[in-house]
Design a protein around this motif. Sequence first.
Motif, short mmCIF file in Angstrom:
data_model
loop_
_atom_site.label_atom_id
_atom_site.label_comp_id
_atom_site.label_asym_id
_atom_site.label_seq_id
_atom_site.Cartn_x
_atom_site.Cartn_y
_atom_site.Cartn_z
N ILE A 188 -2.72 -8.36 1.59
CA ILE A 188 -2.79 -7.52 0.40
C ILE A 188 -1.53 -7.76 -0.44
CG2 ILE A 188 -1.75 -5.56 1.61
CD1 ILE A 188 -3.48 -3.70 -0.12
N VAL A 238 4.92 2.39 3.93
CA VAL A 238 4.55 2.02 2.57
C VAL A 238 5.15 2.95 1.52
CG1 VAL A 238 2.34 3.27 2.72
CG2 VAL A 238 2.63 1.42 1.04
N LYS A 283 1.85 -11.58 -1.35
CA LYS A 283 1.02 -11.05 -0.29
C LYS A 283 1.85 -10.69 0.95
CE LYS A 283 -3.24 -11.78 -1.98
NZ LYS A 283 -2.93 -12.42 -3.26
N GLU A 302 -0.29 -3.83 -4.75
CA GLU A 302 -1.53 -3.13 -4.43
C GLU A 302 -1.38 -2.28 -3.17
OE1 GLU A 302 -5.53 -1.96 -4.98
OE2 GLU A 302 -3.98 -2.78 -6.30
N PHE A 303 -0.59 -2.73 -2.23
CA PHE A 303 -0.27 -1.97 -1.01
C PHE A 303 0.31 -0.61 -1.39
CE2 PHE A 303 2.81 -1.78 2.80
CZ PHE A 303 1.85 -1.28 3.67
N LEU A 307 1.71 -6.87 -2.44
CA LEU A 307 2.66 -5.79 -2.22
C LEU A 307 2.46 -4.66 -3.22
CD1 LEU A 307 5.07 -4.69 -0.65
CD2 LEU A 307 6.58 -6.07 -2.10
N PRO A 341 0.19 -6.29 6.39
CA PRO A 341 0.71 -5.15 7.14
C PRO A 341 -0.26 -4.65 8.19
CG PRO A 341 -0.15 -4.42 5.03
CD PRO A 341 -0.24 -5.93 5.04
N LYS A 366 -2.40 1.63 -3.55
CA LYS A 366 -3.43 2.29 -2.74
C LYS A 366 -2.87 3.52 -2.02
CE LYS A 366 -6.88 -1.24 -1.70
NZ LYS A 366 -7.74 -1.75 -0.63
N TYR A 391 2.11 0.05 8.12
CA TYR A 391 1.52 0.95 7.11
C TYR A 391 2.39 2.20 6.92
CZ TYR A 391 -2.94 -1.59 7.96
OH TYR A 391 -3.93 -2.53 8.09
N PHE A 398 -6.23 -1.24 6.29
CA PHE A 398 -5.38 -0.29 5.55
C PHE A 398 -6.22 0.86 4.97
CE2 PHE A 398 -2.50 0.57 1.71
CZ PHE A 398 -1.65 1.38 2.45
#
Length: 253
Positions: A190, A137, A156, A194-195, A192, A159, A198, A134, A241
């Motif tokens: 999740i 990111v 996807k 969207e990772f 990538l 993480p 967020k 995390y 996350f």
Amino acid sequence: MKAVVFGGSGLIGSKVVAALKAQGHEAVVAARNLGIDVVTGEGLDAVLQNADIVIDTTDAPSFEDNVARSFFETATGNIIAAAKNQGIKHYIALSVVGTHKLQNSGYFQGKLKQESLIQASGIPYTIARATQFYEFVLLIAQAATADNVVRLPSAKLQPLAAIDVATAIAELASGTPYNGIVDIAGPEKIALSEFARKALVAQKDTREVVTDESALYVQTFKIDDSTLTPEYHTLLGNTGFDAWLADPAKTFK
């Protein structure tokens, strides 16, 4: 149990040391600023005296192909030699999920070489491949940014928090060598894109995130849903996350 943690002052290594000590084990930090150099071999035999386990969380000083390849091959060879001299019973190395699928990079060529050297060493071992942290990111988002737009695919990944990596490694150190690969991953998959989205929202970063299937991961790798997700026996972290993003104590790299 006495464990020597190479890279023990880094993001993961420092947390491994803390986790081992919390379990009542002796954990020794092996780092260059303490006179231990995995590239030259300086101090390796001395720091491994009376140790049971080696935990290798070292990382190359650069992602440059030749530098990374040379580092992993040289450093791993030196640690193996010293570990054999001192009768180490378990060699645990932190690696990366998808290493064998990312071989257009000298960095991951070096990681695969590191794994192969350990596997051929004759020392009981565990290769602990972790998914993306995390903590990285925002770096992923920055690498994908052009004209204030972040372009990433929907592939996807799974993480996890650095603390969960360290906890898993400490658990592995307390157990029997796998003599194989173990994956360490987060509790949920999740996309990538969207990772990144967020994380930027949580940071009140106004960059737009566009899902673009032609976009490359860190400007280098074409990935799909299987590239950055576990495929071997998997240890799952507990920290989701969303919960990590909501934690005021979190830190980004």
